[in-house]
Scaffold this motif. Structure first.
Motif, mmCIF file in Angstrom:
data_model
loop_
_atom_site.group_PDB
_atom_site.id
_atom_site.type_symbol
_atom_site.label_atom_id
_atom_site.label_comp_id
_atom_site.label_asym_id
_atom_site.label_seq_id
_atom_site.Cartn_x
_atom_site.Cartn_y
_atom_site.Cartn_z
ATOM 1 N N PRO A 129 -34.296 -27.408 46.797
ATOM 2 C CA PRO A 129 -32.744 -28.278 46.652
ATOM 3 C C PRO A 129 -31.643 -27.239 46.087
ATOM 4 N N GLU A 130 -32.190 -26.436 45.027
ATOM 5 C CA GLU A 130 -31.312 -25.520 44.491
ATOM 6 C C GLU A 130 -30.689 -24.459 45.617
ATOM 7 N N THR A 131 -31.367 -24.130 46.363
ATOM 8 C CA THR A 131 -30.875 -22.972 47.437
ATOM 9 C C THR A 131 -30.106 -23.880 48.555
ATOM 10 N N ASN A 132 -30.241 -25.378 48.896
ATOM 11 C CA ASN A 132 -29.569 -25.911 49.807
ATOM 12 C C ASN A 132 -28.299 -26.488 49.056
ATOM 13 N N ARG A 133 -28.207 -26.542 47.843
ATOM 14 C CA ARG A 133 -26.921 -26.704 47.276
ATOM 15 C C ARG A 133 -25.984 -25.405 47.128
ATOM 16 N N LEU A 134 -26.491 -24.424 46.756
ATOM 17 C CA LEU A 134 -25.898 -23.317 46.937
ATOM 18 C C LEU A 134 -25.149 -22.992 48.489
ATOM 19 N N TRP A 135 -25.959 -23.250 49.259
ATOM 20 C CA TRP A 135 -25.654 -23.105 50.907
ATOM 21 C C TRP A 135 -24.293 -23.979 50.999
ATOM 22 N N MET B 69 -35.215 -16.668 46.871
ATOM 23 C CA MET B 69 -33.686 -15.879 47.393
ATOM 24 C C MET B 69 -33.231 -14.927 46.365
ATOM 25 N N ASP B 70 -32.586 -14.089 46.732
ATOM 26 C CA ASP B 70 -32.033 -12.969 45.914
ATOM 27 C C ASP B 70 -30.800 -13.278 45.609
ATOM 28 N N LYS B 71 -30.254 -13.169 44.364
ATOM 29 C CA LYS B 71 -28.948 -13.206 43.759
ATOM 30 C C LYS B 71 -28.264 -12.169 44.471
ATOM 31 N N GLU B 72 -28.930 -11.023 44.764
ATOM 32 C CA GLU B 72 -28.143 -9.982 45.304
ATOM 33 C C GLU B 72 -27.331 -10.176 46.388
ATOM 34 N N GLN B 73 -28.117 -11.438 47.433
ATOM 35 C CA GLN B 73 -27.550 -11.579 48.574
ATOM 36 C C GLN B 73 -26.312 -12.236 48.504
ATOM 37 N N VAL B 74 -25.909 -13.117 47.434
ATOM 38 C CA VAL B 74 -24.681 -13.621 47.319
ATOM 39 C C VAL B 74 -23.943 -12.736 46.751
ATOM 40 N N ARG B 75 -23.958 -11.766 45.913
ATOM 41 C CA ARG B 75 -23.305 -10.637 45.452
ATOM 42 C C ARG B 75 -22.542 -9.953 46.676
ATOM 43 N N ALA C 35 -19.586 -12.329 57.583
ATOM 44 C CA ALA C 35 -20.060 -13.224 58.276
ATOM 45 C C ALA C 35 -21.634 -12.802 58.301
ATOM 46 N N ALA C 36 -21.927 -11.605 58.510
ATOM 47 C CA ALA C 36 -23.436 -11.198 58.666
ATOM 48 C C ALA C 36 -23.948 -11.526 57.306
ATOM 49 N N ALA C 37 -23.557 -11.074 56.325
ATOM 50 C CA ALA C 37 -24.067 -11.608 54.771
ATOM 51 C C ALA C 37 -24.266 -12.860 54.832
ATOM 52 N N LYS C 38 -23.228 -13.964 55.364
ATOM 53 C CA LYS C 38 -23.414 -15.435 55.295
ATOM 54 C C LYS C 38 -24.825 -15.784 56.116
ATOM 55 N N ASP C 39 -24.635 -15.261 57.301
ATOM 56 C CA ASP C 39 -25.916 -15.636 58.153
ATOM 57 C C ASP C 39 -27.233 -15.080 57.535
ATOM 58 N N ARG C 40 -27.174 -13.995 56.815
ATOM 59 C CA ARG C 40 -28.602 -13.586 56.149
ATOM 60 C C ARG C 40 -28.798 -14.737 54.999
ATOM 61 N N LEU C 41 -27.758 -14.841 54.293
ATOM 62 C CA LEU C 41 -28.094 -15.973 53.191
ATOM 63 C C LEU C 41 -28.509 -17.485 53.822
ATOM 64 N N GLN C 42 -27.871 -17.668 54.933
ATOM 65 C CA GLN C 42 -28.479 -18.997 55.566
ATOM 66 C C GLN C 42 -29.949 -18.700 55.753
ATOM 67 N N GLU C 43 -30.278 -17.584 56.571
ATOM 68 C CA GLU C 43 -31.708 -17.539 56.694
ATOM 69 C C GLU C 43 -32.859 -17.593 55.496
ATOM 70 N N LEU C 44 -32.167 -17.029 54.391
ATOM 71 C CA LEU C 44 -32.962 -17.078 53.163
ATOM 72 C C LEU C 44 -32.995 -18.600 52.514
ATOM 73 N N VAL C 45 -31.848 -19.185 52.637
ATOM 74 C CA VAL C 45 -31.770 -20.600 52.247
ATOM 75 C C VAL C 45 -32.929 -21.484 52.998
ATOM 76 N N GLU C 46 -32.815 -21.324 54.096
ATOM 77 C CA GLU C 46 -33.776 -22.248 55.060
ATOM 78 C C GLU C 46 -35.164 -21.714 54.682
ATOM 79 N N ARG C 47 -35.455 -20.614 54.520
ATOM 80 C CA ARG C 47 -36.864 -20.056 54.171
ATOM 81 C C ARG C 47 -37.254 -20.728 53.108
#
Length: 101
Positions: free
Chosen positions: A35-41, A1-7, A19-31
């Motif tokens: 555990p770390e990405t799930n906590r971030l989400w 997962m890319d830190k740039e997506q959170v920025r 909202a679009a960036a959040k949706d993209r972040l969710q896709e990356l987290v699911e992919r």
């Protein structure tokens, strides 16, 4: 997962972009399925209302946090101030000096 997506999420200019960036972040987290990405989400979801406020207003608590840090520093260097008035005066003088600079 890319830190740039959170920025990207935090620096969007509108709620629809966020909202679009959040949706993209969710896709990356699911992919990623880590555990770390799930906590971030979960954190992003828990703080989503506050993130929206940041996006709309641009307001942060940075100045308040900086002042609290300066006061803590004064307290540490004062070591044992027993006179509350002197302590308060020192904080105000330090704050005035930082504002004037």
């Amino acid at each position: 997962m890319d830190k740039e997506q959170v920025r990207t999420l935090l620096t969007t200019g509108s709620l629809s972009d966020a909202a679009a960036a959040k949706d993209r972040l969710q896709e990356l987290v699911e992919r990623a399925a880590q555990p770390e990405t799930n906590r971030l989400w979960r954190t992003v979801c828990r703080w989503w209302k506050e993130i929206e406020v940041l996006i709309v207003t641009g307001a942060t608590t940075a100045k308040v946090e900086a002042n609290n840090t300066a006061i803590k520093h004064i307290k540490r260097t004062g070591r044992g101030f027993t006179n509350a008035r002197n302590y308060k005066t020192r904080i105000l003088l330090r704050s005035a000096a930082r504002t004037a600079a």
